[in-house]
Design a protein around this motif. Structure first.
Motif, PDB file in Angstrom:
ATOM      1  N   ARG A   1     -10.746  12.395  -6.231  1.00 18.57           N
ATOM      2  CA  ARG A   1      -9.663  11.419  -6.245  1.00 18.57           C
ATOM      3  C   ARG A   1      -8.624  11.758  -7.306  1.00 18.57           C
ATOM      4  O   ARG A   1      -7.425  11.646  -7.059  1.00 18.57           O
ATOM      5  N   ASP A   2      -9.072  12.172  -8.484  1.00 17.44           N
ATOM      6  CA  ASP A   2      -8.131  12.568  -9.530  1.00 17.44           C
ATOM      7  C   ASP A   2      -7.347  13.805  -9.124  1.00 17.44           C
ATOM      8  O   ASP A   2      -6.211  14.005  -9.551  1.00 17.44           O
ATOM      9  N   GLY A   3      -7.964  14.641  -8.292  1.00 14.64           N
ATOM     10  CA  GLY A   3      -7.266  15.830  -7.805  1.00 14.64           C
ATOM     11  C   GLY A   3      -6.059  15.482  -6.963  1.00 14.64           C
ATOM     12  O   GLY A   3      -5.033  16.172  -7.012  1.00 14.64           O
ATOM     13  N   VAL A   4      -6.161  14.413  -6.181  1.00  7.47           N
ATOM     14  CA  VAL A   4      -5.008  13.960  -5.393  1.00  7.47           C
ATOM     15  C   VAL A   4      -3.889  13.510  -6.327  1.00  7.47           C
ATOM     16  O   VAL A   4      -2.711  13.814  -6.105  1.00  7.47           O
ATOM     17  N   MET A   5      -4.268  12.801  -7.391  1.00  2.00           N
ATOM     18  CA  MET A   5      -3.295  12.354  -8.385  1.00  2.00           C
ATOM     19  C   MET A   5      -2.580  13.567  -9.005  1.00  2.00           C
ATOM     20  O   MET A   5      -1.344  13.589  -9.104  1.00  2.00           O
ATOM     21  N   VAL A   6      -3.343  14.563  -9.399  1.00  2.00           N
ATOM     22  CA  VAL A   6      -2.763  15.762  -9.997  1.00  2.00           C
ATOM     23  C   VAL A   6      -1.910  16.513  -8.979  1.00  2.00           C
ATOM     24  O   VAL A   6      -0.833  17.030  -9.297  1.00  2.00           O
ATOM     25  N   GLY A   7      -2.390  16.557  -7.731  1.00  2.00           N
ATOM     26  CA  GLY A   7      -1.643  17.243  -6.681  1.00  2.00           C
ATOM     27  C   GLY A   7      -0.292  16.601  -6.418  1.00  2.00           C
ATOM     28  O   GLY A   7       0.715  17.294  -6.228  1.00  2.00           O
ATOM     29  N   LEU A   8      -0.246  15.268  -6.402  1.00  7.24           N
ATOM     30  CA  LEU A   8       1.029  14.565  -6.229  1.00  7.24           C
ATOM     31  C   LEU A   8       1.972  14.859  -7.389  1.00  7.24           C
ATOM     32  O   LEU A   8       3.181  15.033  -7.200  1.00  7.24           O
ATOM     33  N   ASN A   9       1.396  14.930  -8.580  1.00 12.05           N
ATOM     34  CA  ASN A   9       2.190  15.239  -9.764  1.00 12.05           C
ATOM     35  C   ASN A   9       2.826  16.628  -9.656  1.00 12.05           C
ATOM     36  O   ASN A   9       4.012  16.817  -9.960  1.00 12.05           O
ATOM     37  N   ARG A  10       2.055  17.586  -9.192  1.00 12.89           N
ATOM     38  CA  ARG A  10       2.552  18.965  -9.119  1.00 12.89           C
ATOM     39  C   ARG A  10       3.489  19.190  -7.946  1.00 12.89           C
ATOM     40  O   ARG A  10       4.512  19.864  -8.090  1.00 12.89           O
ATOM     41  N   LYS A  11       3.154  18.616  -6.791  1.00  9.42           N
ATOM     42  CA  LYS A  11       3.932  18.894  -5.584  1.00  9.42           C
ATOM     43  C   LYS A  11       5.244  18.120  -5.549  1.00  9.42           C
ATOM     44  O   LYS A  11       6.281  18.654  -5.143  1.00  9.42           O
ATOM     45  N   PHE A  12       5.204  16.842  -5.956  1.00  4.90           N
ATOM     46  CA  PHE A  12       6.392  15.999  -5.856  1.00  4.90           C
ATOM     47  C   PHE A  12       7.008  15.669  -7.213  1.00  4.90           C
ATOM     48  O   PHE A  12       7.989  14.929  -7.282  1.00  4.90           O
ATOM     49  N   GLU A  13       6.393  16.174  -8.275  1.00  8.20           N
ATOM     50  CA  GLU A  13       6.861  15.958  -9.646  1.00  8.20           C
ATOM     51  C   GLU A  13       6.844  14.473 -10.029  1.00  8.20           C
ATOM     52  O   GLU A  13       7.666  14.028 -10.821  1.00  8.20           O
ATOM     53  N   PHE A  14       5.901  13.725  -9.426  1.00  5.14           N
ATOM     54  CA  PHE A  14       5.680  12.352  -9.879  1.00  5.14           C
ATOM     55  C   PHE A  14       5.003  12.417 -11.244  1.00  5.14           C
ATOM     56  O   PHE A  14       4.284  13.363 -11.540  1.00  5.14           O
ATOM     57  N   SER A  15       5.241  11.400 -12.067  1.00  6.98           N
ATOM     58  CA  SER A  15       4.494  11.328 -13.313  1.00  6.98           C
ATOM     59  C   SER A  15       3.029  11.064 -12.998  1.00  6.98           C
ATOM     60  O   SER A  15       2.690  10.542 -11.921  1.00  6.98           O
ATOM     61  N   ILE A  16       2.150  11.420 -13.943  1.00  4.43           N
ATOM     62  CA  ILE A  16       0.730  11.152 -13.753  1.00  4.43           C
ATOM     63  C   ILE A  16       0.494   9.651 -13.588  1.00  4.43           C
ATOM     64  O   ILE A  16      -0.301   9.208 -12.755  1.00  4.43           O
ATOM     65  N   ARG A  17       1.217   8.853 -14.372  1.00  4.34           N
ATOM     66  CA  ARG A  17       1.059   7.397 -14.283  1.00  4.34           C
ATOM     67  C   ARG A  17       1.423   6.902 -12.896  1.00  4.34           C
ATOM     68  O   ARG A  17       0.697   6.105 -12.287  1.00  4.34           O
ATOM     69  N   LEU A  18       2.563   7.371 -12.367  1.00  7.71           N
ATOM     70  CA  LEU A  18       2.999   6.943 -11.036  1.00  7.71           C
ATOM     71  C   LEU A  18       2.033   7.444  -9.975  1.00  7.71           C
ATOM     72  O   LEU A  18       1.679   6.703  -9.044  1.00  7.71           O
TER      73      LEU A  18
END
Length: 206
Positions: free
Chosen positions: A132-149
């Motif tokens: 689950r945390d990997g999806v969070m990190v993946g969104l951060n890297r792919k879409f440049e969302f903040s980790i919090r978002l």
């Protein structure tokens, strides 16, 4: 190899088992679950399986999301998926639900503390993020969302869908959301201080 086992792999596995115990306590408290456990419980209700097994099924499904996000699992990712859910199921077979409201809150608060202890054991191992945390990190890297978002998006989605599936949402859910982060930080600091006393050398939190 022995250093790897003692300092990284064994604490990682113990941390996952402790997290499974925490989930079991919070289920028995019946005062609300963490966002992902709300989803696991709701999914399990519809599939006719326990929350732990639903967590395992979810982990496999979530790992499929890693493909378009171009994330690669590591040993910690796989063990996270394989250990936490079955551990929760085991503890649910030996822990009965308390009727006394004081004991129920003790279960809930104890569960939060154990989640933090488990995190303080497995996070420093650095053997890969959980599914689950990997999806969070993946969104951060792919879409440049903040980790919090990214975390907010993932956990809010899990909570909403889990609630619609019939998962338990309550005051405990809010307490976990507000209290788990600071408790994890405190446990990580405590682990660092203990390691510094034992080794006599400065240690990092993670």
């Amino acid at each position: 190899m022995s250093d790897f086992l003692l300092k990284r792999l064994i604490p990682l596995l113990i941390g996952f088992v402790v997290w499974g115990l925490a989930v079991a306590l919070q289920v028995r408290a019946d005062l609300g679950l963490s966002p992902w456990d709300v989803f696991h419980q709701g999914l399990g209700n519809h599939l006719g399986i326990g929350i732990g097994w639903a967590g395992l099924v979810t982990s496999v499904g979530v790992l499929l999301l890693w493909i378009p996000l171009k994330m690669k699992p590591h040993v910690g990712t796989v063990l996270n998926a394989l250990v936490i859910g079955p551990s929760a199921e085991f503890f649910l077979t030996v822990i009965d639900a308390p009727e006394n409201i004081v004991l129920r809150w003790a279960f809930m608060l104890g569960g939060i503390l154990l989640m933090a202890v488990g995190s303080a054991l497995y996070l420093p191992a650095r053997l890969g993020t959980g599914p689950r945390d990997g999806v969070m990190v993946g969104l951060n890297r792919k879409f440049e969302f903040s980790i919090r978002l990214s975390r907010t998006i993932v956990e809010a989605a899990a909570l909403i869908v889990g609630y619609l599936l019939g998962g338990t949402v309550g005051l405990g859910t809010i307490l976990i959301a507000l209290g788990l982060g600071p408790t994890v930080q405190a446990c990580l600091q405590a682990r660092r201080h203990l390691a510094e006393r034992l080794t006599g050398q400065p240690q990092s939190v993670l």
